[in-house]
Design a protein around this motif. Structure first.
Motif, PDB file in Angstrom:
ATOM      1  N   ALA A 260      22.865  60.829 161.993  1.00  0.00           N
ATOM      2  CA  ALA A 260      22.893  60.267 160.643  1.00  0.00           C
ATOM      3  C   ALA A 260      22.575  61.341 159.605  1.00  0.00           C
ATOM      4  O   ALA A 260      23.171  61.375 158.518  1.00  0.00           O
ATOM      5  N   ALA A 261      21.634  62.233 159.930  1.00  0.00           N
ATOM      6  CA  ALA A 261      21.302  63.333 159.019  1.00  0.00           C
ATOM      7  C   ALA A 261      22.487  64.263 158.836  1.00  0.00           C
ATOM      8  O   ALA A 261      22.705  64.794 157.737  1.00  0.00           O
ATOM      9  N   LEU A 262      23.274  64.466 159.883  1.00  0.00           N
ATOM     10  CA  LEU A 262      24.489  65.277 159.771  1.00  0.00           C
ATOM     11  C   LEU A 262      25.425  64.687 158.715  1.00  0.00           C
ATOM     12  O   LEU A 262      25.952  65.416 157.862  1.00  0.00           O
ATOM     13  N   VAL A 263      25.642  63.389 158.773  1.00  0.00           N
ATOM     14  CA  VAL A 263      26.526  62.732 157.803  1.00  0.00           C
ATOM     15  C   VAL A 263      25.968  62.894 156.392  1.00  0.00           C
ATOM     16  O   VAL A 263      26.705  63.230 155.453  1.00  0.00           O
ATOM     17  N   SER A 264      24.666  62.690 156.241  1.00  0.00           N
ATOM     18  CA  SER A 264      24.052  62.813 154.915  1.00  0.00           C
ATOM     19  C   SER A 264      24.159  64.235 154.382  1.00  0.00           C
ATOM     20  O   SER A 264      24.391  64.445 153.180  1.00  0.00           O
ATOM     21  N   GLU A 265      23.996  65.215 155.257  1.00  0.00           N
ATOM     22  CA  GLU A 265      24.113  66.609 154.822  1.00  0.00           C
ATOM     23  C   GLU A 265      25.541  66.935 154.402  1.00  0.00           C
ATOM     24  O   GLU A 265      25.761  67.673 153.438  1.00  0.00           O
ATOM     25  N   GLY A 271      29.681  66.326 148.028  1.00  0.00           N
ATOM     26  CA  GLY A 271      29.510  65.510 146.831  1.00  0.00           C
ATOM     27  C   GLY A 271      30.221  64.177 146.842  1.00  0.00           C
ATOM     28  O   GLY A 271      29.793  63.247 146.161  1.00  0.00           O
ATOM     29  N   VAL A 272      31.314  64.053 147.566  1.00  0.00           N
ATOM     30  CA  VAL A 272      32.071  62.803 147.649  1.00  0.00           C
ATOM     31  C   VAL A 272      32.513  62.608 149.094  1.00  0.00           C
ATOM     32  O   VAL A 272      32.430  63.522 149.922  1.00  0.00           O
ATOM     33  N   ARG A 273      32.995  61.407 149.389  1.00  0.00           N
ATOM     34  CA  ARG A 273      33.571  61.105 150.701  1.00  0.00           C
ATOM     35  C   ARG A 273      35.076  60.917 150.549  1.00  0.00           C
ATOM     36  O   ARG A 273      35.513  60.151 149.684  1.00  0.00           O
ATOM     37  N   HIS A 274      35.833  61.605 151.386  1.00  0.00           N
ATOM     38  CA  HIS A 274      37.289  61.426 151.380  1.00  0.00           C
ATOM     39  C   HIS A 274      37.695  60.459 152.488  1.00  0.00           C
ATOM     40  O   HIS A 274      38.627  60.704 153.257  1.00  0.00           O
ATOM     41  N   GLY A 462      36.226  66.403 144.585  1.00  0.00           N
ATOM     42  CA  GLY A 462      37.290  65.622 143.974  1.00  0.00           C
ATOM     43  C   GLY A 462      36.866  64.193 143.763  1.00  0.00           C
ATOM     44  O   GLY A 462      35.713  63.909 143.446  1.00  0.00           O
ATOM     45  N   ARG A 463      37.804  63.276 143.975  1.00  0.00           N
ATOM     46  CA  ARG A 463      37.542  61.866 143.703  1.00  0.00           C
ATOM     47  C   ARG A 463      36.986  61.165 144.936  1.00  0.00           C
ATOM     48  O   ARG A 463      37.499  61.320 146.041  1.00  0.00           O
ATOM     49  N   GLU A 464      35.935  60.398 144.743  1.00  0.00           N
ATOM     50  CA  GLU A 464      35.352  59.601 145.818  1.00  0.00           C
ATOM     51  C   GLU A 464      36.415  58.668 146.402  1.00  0.00           C
ATOM     52  O   GLU A 464      37.151  57.990 145.683  1.00  0.00           O
ATOM     53  N   GLY A 465      36.517  58.660 147.740  1.00  0.00           N
ATOM     54  CA  GLY A 465      37.414  57.741 148.428  1.00  0.00           C
ATOM     55  C   GLY A 465      38.865  58.167 148.503  1.00  0.00           C
ATOM     56  O   GLY A 465      39.696  57.440 149.065  1.00  0.00           O
ATOM     57  N   ASP A 466      39.208  59.326 147.948  1.00  0.00           N
ATOM     58  CA  ASP A 466      40.596  59.803 148.006  1.00  0.00           C
ATOM     59  C   ASP A 466      40.859  60.385 149.389  1.00  0.00           C
ATOM     60  O   ASP A 466      40.407  61.482 149.715  1.00  0.00           O
ATOM     61  N   TRP A 467      41.586  59.640 150.216  1.00  0.00           N
ATOM     62  CA  TRP A 467      41.923  60.190 151.529  1.00  0.00           C
ATOM     63  C   TRP A 467      43.425  60.458 151.654  1.00  0.00           C
ATOM     64  O   TRP A 467      44.043  60.261 152.683  1.00  0.00           O
ATOM     65  N   GLY A 468      43.942  61.006 150.532  1.00  0.00           N
ATOM     66  CA  GLY A 468      45.264  61.604 150.578  1.00  0.00           C
ATOM     67  C   GLY A 468      45.134  63.072 150.955  1.00  0.00           C
ATOM     68  O   GLY A 468      44.179  63.488 151.605  1.00  0.00           O
ATOM     69  N   GLN A 469      46.105  63.889 150.555  1.00  0.00           N
ATOM     70  CA  GLN A 469      46.047  65.324 150.822  1.00  0.00           C
ATOM     71  C   GLN A 469      46.223  66.082 149.506  1.00  0.00           C
ATOM     72  O   GLN A 469      47.063  65.715 148.690  1.00  0.00           O
TER      73      GLN A 469
END
Length: 645
Positions: A260-265, A271-274, A462-469
């Motif tokens: 879980a710490a890996l994910v948080s790091e 800064g965002v999640r893709h 970039g933008r949070e939640g953008d899982w394009g390319q």
């Protein structure tokens, strides 16, 4: 990009055939080439007319056979070209498993259809669609390897790894993201499956998903198994684990907390999640073929069965998940422009893999250290081993790091006779050392006010939640580095990555306040690596490795073993007249430090025996990083956690 794409595709689609021969003036027959017409439609960014239905019967785990049924809508009669995926994302090469496809049949309305395979592109199937047909049905079996000599084993009595590109086809002429598809898979009774696909409905052992597009499908494999457990890691990330036996699922709360710490790091770094969700797929197995493969919302990973149950002995094993998670940002969201392709037939160009894989190899060590997945000693030991290997690698004199990015296509990871001279996929680990130097350069110039973290957040964010390319080129990388800290980054990167004959890549280590030293005992990374491989790594003494049976490998070009005519596969039968053992060989190397005594071996190759004397007197040598006498420990600053504690 468009021009390069058309040129590359046309070259593949328009090979030459030989015309009837004619006699030349010298009386010899000389054929002339005839250019064949372009017969496979180029991919176009337009919606496919209808949704493919893909049904996979994966219940035959005893024989490892997947039975495939696929319904493909059609808009008109005539020839329909179906493609089996060839150039696969993450594998950086044409690795499609076409050889395992058998029993191919096509039909419409229950009536068989004529099909032919294109002789100039064996991944292409031409099907004759009759007038009035609204869809065609395709059926085939995928015969997965049942032993390693046939390929990677993906099915065992306890688990399976379903990769949808192996069990499906797609119509030519469309971007894969524009082809809708709906999946249904039937698993063995009592097994549980996990995949980053949406709209799951389970009925008995049948898993069905909501429609998606073919690009997302291929990017969302499944792990399934008899023994399964999952954990919530926070940030919409799940750890899904299948194991050979139930006892190997015994993770402690501390083990899960470190994941879980890996994910948080990672989220703190970028800064965002893709991704809207992310699924770690982890197989703990001696039987399933090894894998570490990135996807946008998931990753395929395999480790030894005792990953959890022998946690303290597996520190070196815990760098894989940080690597594959990092790829969600570096490789899947941000991708080199010539590595992104609109379908799985267009060739990929791998030149910037020293960013895609090289910087990921830097961040996997950093994130492992920051999260506690790996100890600082392990992180530094891995950099020591890599720096030492490149310090001794003669192939660096003629081949650049960037040229090794083409090795997935050139060599397909096959074993090489003298890999230290030919080189392999060194853009991973030498790339990591180059990015370490870049980080330490920025830290030193700004007194730790800035670092490669700033580049990563800007470039991969970039933008949070953008899982394009979002694609990039060399100039984009340079511009982002200059935005983080002004410097001649173009020259920095070109010199270290595009030019051969560079100095040993230790500048980052030295800027961190350390130096590469040699000791007669292995560092923790080499110690664990040798224990798991059951071998003895003597690269920096005799110039070879030796497995548990005395078989030599990884012969260092122009090293002591090389000069004694030892090659891969040579067996060390005896040391100083006594049968081979690891301890005896190490003792002989120590004895030779008197400057007079050679290392005496009896070796065998192909049924022929030789007595040899190796004139080496340098003792046992393994690399370590040693802190310099003065100055700050910049590694402590690099590995300091960024998440809120």
């Amino acid at each position: 990009m468009k021009i390069a794409l058309l040129a590359a595709t046309a070259l593949i689609a328009a090979p030459v055939a030989y015309a009837p021969t004619a006699l030349a003036q010298d009386g010899n027959s000389r054929p002339q080439p005839v250019v064949q017409p372009l017969t496979i439609p180029l991919p176009a960014d337009k919606p496919y007319p209808g949704t493919m239905q893909l049904k996979v019967d994966a219940t035959d785990f005893a024989r490892g056979i997947f039975h495939v049924r696929q319904t493909i809508p059609v808009a008109k009669s005539g020839k329909l070209t179906l493609l089996y995926p060839e150039w696969l994302p993450g594998k950086h090469a044409p690795r499609g498993a076409i050889a395992e496809v058998a029993g191919f049949k096509a039909s419409a309305g229950g009536k068989p259809l004529t099909w032919t395979r294109q002789p100039t592109d064996v991944y292409a199937f031409d099907v004759d669609v009759p007038a009035g047909a609204k869809s065609i049905d395709v059926a085939f079996d995928f015969l997965s390897p049942t032993r390693t000599s046939e390929g990677r084993v993906v099915v065992t009595p306890a688990m399976m790894n379903l990769q949808w590109e192996q069990v499906s086809l797609y119509p030519a002429g469309y971007f894969t993201r524009a082809i809708p598809v709906q999946l249904e898979v039937t698993l063995p009774d009592g097994w549980t499956g996990a995949a980053a696909l949406d709209g799951l409905k389970v009925s008995g052992n049948r898993y069905s998903f909501a429609p998606t597009n073919y690009e997302v499908l291929v990017d969302s494999p499944m792990f399934a198994g008899k023994y399964y457990r999952k954990w919530d890691l926070g940030q919409n990330v799940t750890l899904n684990v299948v194991a050979d036996e139930a006892k190997y699922l015994a993770a402690t709360p501390d083990h899960i907390a470190r994941h879980a710490a890996l994910v948080s790091e990672a989220v703190a770094l970028f800064g965002v999640r893709h991704f809207d969700r992310y699924e770690f797929l982890l197989a703990l197995s001696d039987d399933l073929g090894g894998i570490g493969l990135e996807h946008h919302r998931s990753s395929e990973n395999s480790r030894n069965p005792d990953y959890f149950t022998e946690w303290d002995e597996n520190d070196s094993e815990r760098g894989l998940l940080p690597h594959e998670l990092t790829h969600s940002w570096n490789g899947k969201y941000r991708r080199p422009d010539k590595l992104w392709t609109p379908d799985y037939r267009t060739p990929m160009q791998d030149n910037l893999l020293w960013v895609y894989e090289g910087q990921t190899s830097f961040w996997d060590l950093v994130l492992a250290g920051r999260s506690g997945m790996q100890s600082k000693d392990m992180v530094l030991a891995e950099w020591a081993t890599n720096a030492a290997n490149y310090s001794a690698q003669p192939g660096r004199s003629w081949r650049s790091v960037e040229d090794t990015t083409l090795d997935p296509v050139i060599a397909a990871r096959k074993p090489k006779p003298f890999a230290s001279w030919s080189r392999g996929e060194d853009y991973y680990n030498e790339g990591s050392l180059v990015w370490l130097e870049a980080d330490m350069l920025i830290r030193g110039a700004t007194n730790n006010a800035k670092s490669l973290d700033d580049f990563a957040r800007a470039f991969f964010g970039g933008r949070e939640g953008d899982w394009g390319q979002n694609t990039y080129d060399f100039d984009d990388v340079v511009a982002a580095l200059n935005a983080a800290h002004p410097y001649d980054w173009a020259s920095f990167l070109r010199e270290r990555l595009q030019n051969p004959g560079q100095a040993a890549p230790v500048a980052g280590i030295e800027r961190a306040g350390y130096r590469l030293v040699w000791r007669d005992a292995p560092n923790v990374y080499d110690r664990d690596r040798m224990a798991q491989a059951k071998n003895l790594d003597l690269t920096h003494s005799l110039g070879l490795t030796v497995d548990k049976d005395g078989i030599a490998g990884a012969i260092l070009w122009d090293g002591p073993a090389f000069r004694a005519d030892i090659v891969n596969g040579t067996k060390i039968v005896a040391v100083d007249g006594t049968s081979y053992s690891k301890d005896r060989l190490e003792s002989a190397i120590r004895a030779a430090t008197d400057g007079k005594t050679p290392v005496r071996l009896l070796v065998e190759r192909g049924g022929r025996y030789r007595q040899i004397e190796i004139d080496y007197h340098g003792g046992l040598r393994w690399p370590h990083l040693e802190k310099s006498a003065s100055g700050p420990d910049w590694f402590d600053r690099l590995l300091a956690p960024r998440r809120q504690l």
